[in-house]
Motif scaffolding. Structure first.
Motif, PDB file in Angstrom:
ATOM      1  N   PRO A  99       0.818  -1.223   0.000  1.00  0.00           N
ATOM      2  CA  PRO A  99       0.000   0.000   0.000  1.00  0.00           C
ATOM      3  C   PRO A  99       0.848   1.268   0.000  1.00  0.00           C
ATOM      4  O   PRO A  99       1.900   1.330   0.633  1.00  0.00           O
ATOM      5  CB  PRO A  99      -0.812  -0.116   1.284  1.00  0.00           C
ATOM      6  N   THR A 100       0.360   2.270  -0.717  1.00  0.00           N
ATOM      7  CA  THR A 100       1.063   3.554  -0.768  1.00  0.00           C
ATOM      8  C   THR A 100       0.613   4.505   0.328  1.00  0.00           C
ATOM      9  O   THR A 100       1.206   5.576   0.494  1.00  0.00           O
ATOM     10  CB  THR A 100       0.830   4.237  -2.131  1.00  0.00           C
ATOM     11  N   SER A 101      -0.430   4.142   1.073  1.00  0.00           N
ATOM     12  CA  SER A 101      -0.947   5.028   2.104  1.00  0.00           C
ATOM     13  C   SER A 101      -1.753   4.225   3.109  1.00  0.00           C
ATOM     14  O   SER A 101      -2.074   3.049   2.885  1.00  0.00           O
ATOM     15  CB  SER A 101      -1.830   6.114   1.477  1.00  0.00           C
ATOM     16  N   ASP A 116       2.254  -6.430   2.336  1.00  0.00           N
ATOM     17  CA  ASP A 116       3.593  -6.369   2.899  1.00  0.00           C
ATOM     18  C   ASP A 116       4.000  -4.903   2.938  1.00  0.00           C
ATOM     19  O   ASP A 116       3.524  -4.094   2.137  1.00  0.00           O
ATOM     20  CB  ASP A 116       4.577  -7.169   2.031  1.00  0.00           C
ATOM     21  N   LYS A 117       4.854  -4.532   3.887  1.00  0.00           N
ATOM     22  CA  LYS A 117       5.339  -3.161   3.971  1.00  0.00           C
ATOM     23  C   LYS A 117       6.419  -2.930   2.924  1.00  0.00           C
ATOM     24  O   LYS A 117       7.179  -3.830   2.568  1.00  0.00           O
ATOM     25  CB  LYS A 117       5.902  -2.875   5.363  1.00  0.00           C
ATOM     26  N   TYR A 118       6.489  -1.684   2.456  1.00  0.00           N
ATOM     27  CA  TYR A 118       7.500  -1.355   1.454  1.00  0.00           C
ATOM     28  C   TYR A 118       8.885  -1.290   2.086  1.00  0.00           C
ATOM     29  O   TYR A 118       9.091  -0.686   3.129  1.00  0.00           O
ATOM     30  CB  TYR A 118       7.191  -0.013   0.786  1.00  0.00           C
ATOM     31  N   GLN A 119       9.840  -1.922   1.418  1.00  0.00           N
ATOM     32  CA  GLN A 119      11.246  -1.845   1.769  1.00  0.00           C
ATOM     33  C   GLN A 119      12.028  -1.605   0.489  1.00  0.00           C
ATOM     34  O   GLN A 119      11.605  -2.022  -0.605  1.00  0.00           O
ATOM     35  CB  GLN A 119      11.719  -3.131   2.443  1.00  0.00           C
ATOM     36  N   ASP A 120      13.180  -0.964   0.602  1.00  0.00           N
ATOM     37  CA  ASP A 120      13.978  -0.639  -0.583  1.00  0.00           C
ATOM     38  C   ASP A 120      14.344  -1.875  -1.399  1.00  0.00           C
ATOM     39  O   ASP A 120      14.483  -1.809  -2.614  1.00  0.00           O
ATOM     40  CB  ASP A 120      15.251   0.106  -0.184  1.00  0.00           C
ATOM     41  N   CYS A 121      14.517  -3.005  -0.725  1.00  0.00           N
ATOM     42  CA  CYS A 121      14.941  -4.223  -1.409  1.00  0.00           C
ATOM     43  C   CYS A 121      13.771  -4.990  -2.027  1.00  0.00           C
ATOM     44  O   CYS A 121      13.972  -5.978  -2.741  1.00  0.00           O
ATOM     45  CB  CYS A 121      15.714  -5.135  -0.459  1.00  0.00           C
ATOM     46  N   LEU A 122      12.546  -4.551  -1.773  1.00  0.00           N
ATOM     47  CA  LEU A 122      11.370  -5.273  -2.245  1.00  0.00           C
ATOM     48  C   LEU A 122      11.189  -5.070  -3.745  1.00  0.00           C
ATOM     49  O   LEU A 122      11.223  -3.957  -4.250  1.00  0.00           O
ATOM     50  CB  LEU A 122      10.121  -4.785  -1.507  1.00  0.00           C
ATOM     51  N   GLN A 123      10.999  -6.168  -4.465  1.00  0.00           N
ATOM     52  CA  GLN A 123      10.772  -6.111  -5.907  1.00  0.00           C
ATOM     53  C   GLN A 123       9.275  -5.989  -6.178  1.00  0.00           C
ATOM     54  O   GLN A 123       8.500  -6.869  -5.820  1.00  0.00           O
ATOM     55  CB  GLN A 123      11.325  -7.364  -6.586  1.00  0.00           C
ATOM     56  N   ILE A 124       8.875  -4.893  -6.814  1.00  0.00           N
ATOM     57  CA  ILE A 124       7.474  -4.649  -7.120  1.00  0.00           C
ATOM     58  C   ILE A 124       7.269  -4.840  -8.624  1.00  0.00           C
ATOM     59  O   ILE A 124       7.903  -4.166  -9.439  1.00  0.00           O
ATOM     60  CB  ILE A 124       7.048  -3.237  -6.685  1.00  0.00           C
ATOM     61  N   ASP A 125       6.403  -5.772  -8.975  1.00  0.00           N
ATOM     62  CA  ASP A 125       6.211  -6.108 -10.388  1.00  0.00           C
ATOM     63  C   ASP A 125       5.377  -5.064 -11.121  1.00  0.00           C
ATOM     64  O   ASP A 125       5.636  -4.765 -12.292  1.00  0.00           O
ATOM     65  CB  ASP A 125       5.521  -7.473 -10.507  1.00  0.00           C
ATOM     66  N   PHE A 126       4.385  -4.528 -10.450  1.00  0.00           N
ATOM     67  CA  PHE A 126       3.457  -3.602 -11.096  1.00  0.00           C
ATOM     68  C   PHE A 126       2.814  -2.727 -10.029  1.00  0.00           C
ATOM     69  O   PHE A 126       2.619  -3.162  -8.892  1.00  0.00           O
ATOM     70  CB  PHE A 126       2.376  -4.390 -11.853  1.00  0.00           C
ATOM     71  N   ALA A 127       2.508  -1.486 -10.391  1.00  0.00           N
ATOM     72  CA  ALA A 127       1.795  -0.583  -9.479  1.00  0.00           C
ATOM     73  C   ALA A 127       0.740   0.179 -10.252  1.00  0.00           C
ATOM     74  O   ALA A 127       0.922   0.489 -11.439  1.00  0.00           O
ATOM     75  CB  ALA A 127       2.765   0.393  -8.812  1.00  0.00           C
ATOM     76  N   PHE A 128      -0.375   0.457  -9.588  1.00  0.00           N
ATOM     77  CA  PHE A 128      -1.406   1.308 -10.178  1.00  0.00           C
ATOM     78  C   PHE A 128      -1.707   2.448  -9.216  1.00  0.00           C
ATOM     79  O   PHE A 128      -1.517   2.336  -8.009  1.00  0.00           O
ATOM     80  CB  PHE A 128      -2.685   0.524 -10.511  1.00  0.00           C
ATOM     81  N   ASP A 129      -2.180   3.563  -9.768  1.00  0.00           N
ATOM     82  CA  ASP A 129      -2.450   4.726  -8.922  1.00  0.00           C
ATOM     83  C   ASP A 129      -3.359   5.701  -9.658  1.00  0.00           C
ATOM     84  O   ASP A 129      -3.537   5.622 -10.873  1.00  0.00           O
ATOM     85  CB  ASP A 129      -1.132   5.425  -8.561  1.00  0.00           C
ATOM     86  N   ASP A 130      -3.945   6.614  -8.905  1.00  0.00           N
ATOM     87  CA  ASP A 130      -4.598   7.781  -9.465  1.00  0.00           C
ATOM     88  C   ASP A 130      -3.516   8.829  -9.746  1.00  0.00           C
ATOM     89  O   ASP A 130      -2.412   8.746  -9.213  1.00  0.00           O
ATOM     90  CB  ASP A 130      -5.597   8.371  -8.471  1.00  0.00           C
ATOM     91  N   ALA A 164       9.644   2.304  -7.745  1.00  0.00           N
ATOM     92  CA  ALA A 164      10.249   0.978  -7.592  1.00  0.00           C
ATOM     93  C   ALA A 164       9.586  -0.064  -8.484  1.00  0.00           C
ATOM     94  O   ALA A 164      10.186  -1.111  -8.762  1.00  0.00           O
ATOM     95  CB  ALA A 164      10.163   0.533  -6.129  1.00  0.00           C
ATOM     96  N   ALA A 165       8.379   0.197  -8.942  1.00  0.00           N
ATOM     97  CA  ALA A 165       7.644  -0.781  -9.743  1.00  0.00           C
ATOM     98  C   ALA A 165       8.274  -0.942 -11.128  1.00  0.00           C
ATOM     99  O   ALA A 165       8.717   0.021 -11.744  1.00  0.00           O
ATOM    100  CB  ALA A 165       6.188  -0.361  -9.876  1.00  0.00           C
ATOM    101  N   LYS A 166       8.272  -2.180 -11.612  1.00  0.00           N
ATOM    102  CA  LYS A 166       8.768  -2.441 -12.965  1.00  0.00           C
ATOM    103  C   LYS A 166       7.877  -1.789 -14.007  1.00  0.00           C
ATOM    104  O   LYS A 166       8.341  -1.311 -15.042  1.00  0.00           O
ATOM    105  CB  LYS A 166       8.838  -3.945 -13.220  1.00  0.00           C
ATOM    106  N   LYS A 167       6.558  -1.815 -13.762  1.00  0.00           N
ATOM    107  CA  LYS A 167       5.589  -1.193 -14.656  1.00  0.00           C
ATOM    108  C   LYS A 167       4.583  -0.410 -13.819  1.00  0.00           C
ATOM    109  O   LYS A 167       4.304  -0.779 -12.684  1.00  0.00           O
ATOM    110  CB  LYS A 167       4.865  -2.244 -15.501  1.00  0.00           C
ATOM    111  N   LEU A 168       4.031   0.643 -14.421  1.00  0.00           N
ATOM    112  CA  LEU A 168       3.133   1.539 -13.694  1.00  0.00           C
ATOM    113  C   LEU A 168       1.949   1.897 -14.568  1.00  0.00           C
ATOM    114  O   LEU A 168       2.095   2.104 -15.783  1.00  0.00           O
ATOM    115  CB  LEU A 168       3.889   2.811 -13.296  1.00  0.00           C
ATOM    116  N   ALA A 169       0.760   1.967 -13.975  1.00  0.00           N
ATOM    117  CA  ALA A 169      -0.430   2.425 -14.687  1.00  0.00           C
ATOM    118  C   ALA A 169      -1.155   3.482 -13.862  1.00  0.00           C
ATOM    119  O   ALA A 169      -1.334   3.310 -12.652  1.00  0.00           O
ATOM    120  CB  ALA A 169      -1.371   1.260 -14.987  1.00  0.00           C
ATOM    121  N   PHE A 170      -1.550   4.562 -14.511  1.00  0.00           N
ATOM    122  CA  PHE A 170      -2.388   5.582 -13.902  1.00  0.00           C
ATOM    123  C   PHE A 170      -3.795   5.465 -14.483  1.00  0.00           C
ATOM    124  O   PHE A 170      -3.960   5.252 -15.687  1.00  0.00           O
ATOM    125  CB  PHE A 170      -1.854   6.986 -14.188  1.00  0.00           C
ATOM    126  N   MET A 171      -4.795   5.627 -13.632  1.00  0.00           N
ATOM    127  CA  MET A 171      -6.198   5.611 -14.059  1.00  0.00           C
ATOM    128  C   MET A 171      -6.767   7.004 -13.881  1.00  0.00           C
ATOM    129  O   MET A 171      -6.824   7.516 -12.759  1.00  0.00           O
ATOM    130  CB  MET A 171      -6.978   4.579 -13.232  1.00  0.00           C
TER     131      MET A 171
END
Length: 301
Positions: A99-101, A116-130, A164-171
Motif C-alpha cells: 500500500p502507498t498510504s 507487505d510493507k515497502y522496503q527498498d529491497c522489495l521487488q514490485i512487479d506492477f503498481a497502479f495509482d490515481d 520501484a515498480a517495474k511497470k506503472l499504470a495511472f487511471m
C-alpha cells in the motif's frame, strides 16, 4: 476515429483518438469553502468510467504471483476492491499488495488482499495509482495535490513505491490528460530554513508561479498560517501554484531536484508507464516506453 501522430526526442506516438476526446477543458483548484456537495450526472459518469478503468487495469496488468503497488485515490480504491474479488474467486493467486498510504492499506484489508510493507529491497512487479494530471505526450504525472487524511506520509511512500515498480499504470479521466498543464505541484522540503528554500523556488519560477506553505488546519496562506503542516519526518509541504502554463514537467522536476532543502516533489516521470483514460467513447489506453513506438487505442464501453 481521427488519427494523430505526436513525438518527442525519446518517444514516438501513433495515436488514434475519438472525436469526443478532443477539446479537454482547463480545471483549477478552488480554495473556497462549500456548504454542500452536488452529485451531477457528470460526476456519476466519471465514477462509472473509473470503475471500468479499474477493472481493465486489474484484468490486463496483474498476473498471479505478482507483488503489486496499491495506489491511493478513488480509482485505486475500486481497483483494490476488484482485486480482492478476483482473489476470492480464484482468478488470481499469490498476490501481495504494497500500500502507498494508510487509506490504500485499509481498503486492501477490507478487500482481503494480502499485504507487505515497502522496503527498498522489495521487488514490485506492477503498481497502479490515481494521478492529479498527466502530461500529454510524455505521461509524466503530478500526484499529491489532494489532501488525504494520512497526508503526512503519502507523498514519500507513494512516490517510492511507484518508482520501484517495474511497470506503472495511472487511471484518470479525459480531463486529466492535458497538453497545457496548470495548477500546483506539491514539494516536500526540510522544515529547517524552509523560508530560504521557498524563496529559492519562488525565484526559480519567478512570474510563473506562487509558492505557499501548506497549513495543517484553517485557511491556506503563503506562510502556512498559525499551524503549518509538518510531516512525521519533520518536513513541510510547499504548493508551487503555477499561474502560467507549465512548459515541461520533466524540466520542472529537474529544476526542483537541484534546490537545496527539497526532499521530493509530486512529479513522477516513469518508463514504462500506461495511462488508462476514461472517455465518452470508452477507455483510451496510452503505453509509453523509451525509444519505442507507443500505441494509443480506445476500447468501446
Amino acid at each position: 476515429m481521427a488519427s494523430l501522430a505526436s513525438s518527442s526526442s525519446s518517444i514516438n506516438f501513433l495515436v488514434h483518438v475519438p472525436a469526443a476526446f478532443n477539446g479537454i477543458g482547463t480545471k483549477r483548484r478552488s480554495r473556497g469553502k462549500t456548504s454542500s456537495i452536488s452529485v451531477t450526472h457528470s460526476s456519476l459518469a466519471d465514477a462509472s468510467a473509473l470503475l471500468q478503468a479499474a477493472h481493465y487495469t486489474v484484468d490486463t496488468c496483474i498476473k498471479s504471483g505478482m507483488v503489486i503497488g496499491l495506489g491511493s485515490g478513488h480509482a485505486s480504491g475500486m481497483a483494490i476492491q476488484y482485486l480482492g474479488r478476483q482473489l476470492r474467486a480464484g482468478v488470481l493467486e499469490d498476490i501481495v499488495g504494497v500500500p502507498t498510504s494508510v487509506a490504500s492499506a485499509s481498503e486492501a484489508a477490507k478487500a482481503g488482499v494480502p499485504m507487505d510493507k515497502y522496503q527498498d529491497c522489495l521487488q514490485i512487479d506492477f503498481a497502479f495509482d490515481d494521478a492529479d494530471i498527466i502530461e500529454e505526450g510524455t505521461l509524466s504525472a503530478i500526484i499529491g495535490r489532494q489532501r488525504p487524511k494520512d497526508e503526512e506520509s503519502i507523498l514519500l511512500q507513494q512516490k517510492s513505491i511507484l518508482n520501484a515498480a517495474k511497470k506503472l499504470a495511472f487511471m484518470i479521466t479525459q480531463s486529466q490528460y492535458k497538453g497545457d498543464l496548470d495548477g500546483s505541484i506539491p514539494v516536500l522540503i526540510q522544515s529547517l530554513n524552509w523560508m530560504q528554500t521557498a524563496e529559492e523556488i519562488d525565484d526559480l519560477f519567478l512570474g510563473d508561479a506562487e509558492v505557499w506553505r501548506r497549513s495543517s488546519i484553517g485557511q491556506a496562506s503563503p506562510l502556512g498560517g498559525d499551524f503549518p503542516l509538518v510531516t512525521r519526518e519533520g518536513h513541510n509541504v510547499l504548493d508551487v501554484i503555477f499561474t502560467s502554463p507549465i512548459p515541461s514537467l520533466a524540466e520542472v522536476a529537474e529544476s526542483l531536484d537541484k534546490v537545496n532543502g527539497v526532499v521530493d516533489h509530486g512529479v513522477i516521470c516513469k518508463f514504462p508507464c500506461t495511462a488508462v483514460i476514461t472517455s465518452s467513447d470508452g477507455l483510451c489506453i496510452v503505453n509509453n516506453m523509451p525509444k519505442n513506438a507507443v500505441e494509443f487505442h480506445c476500447a468501446a464501453p
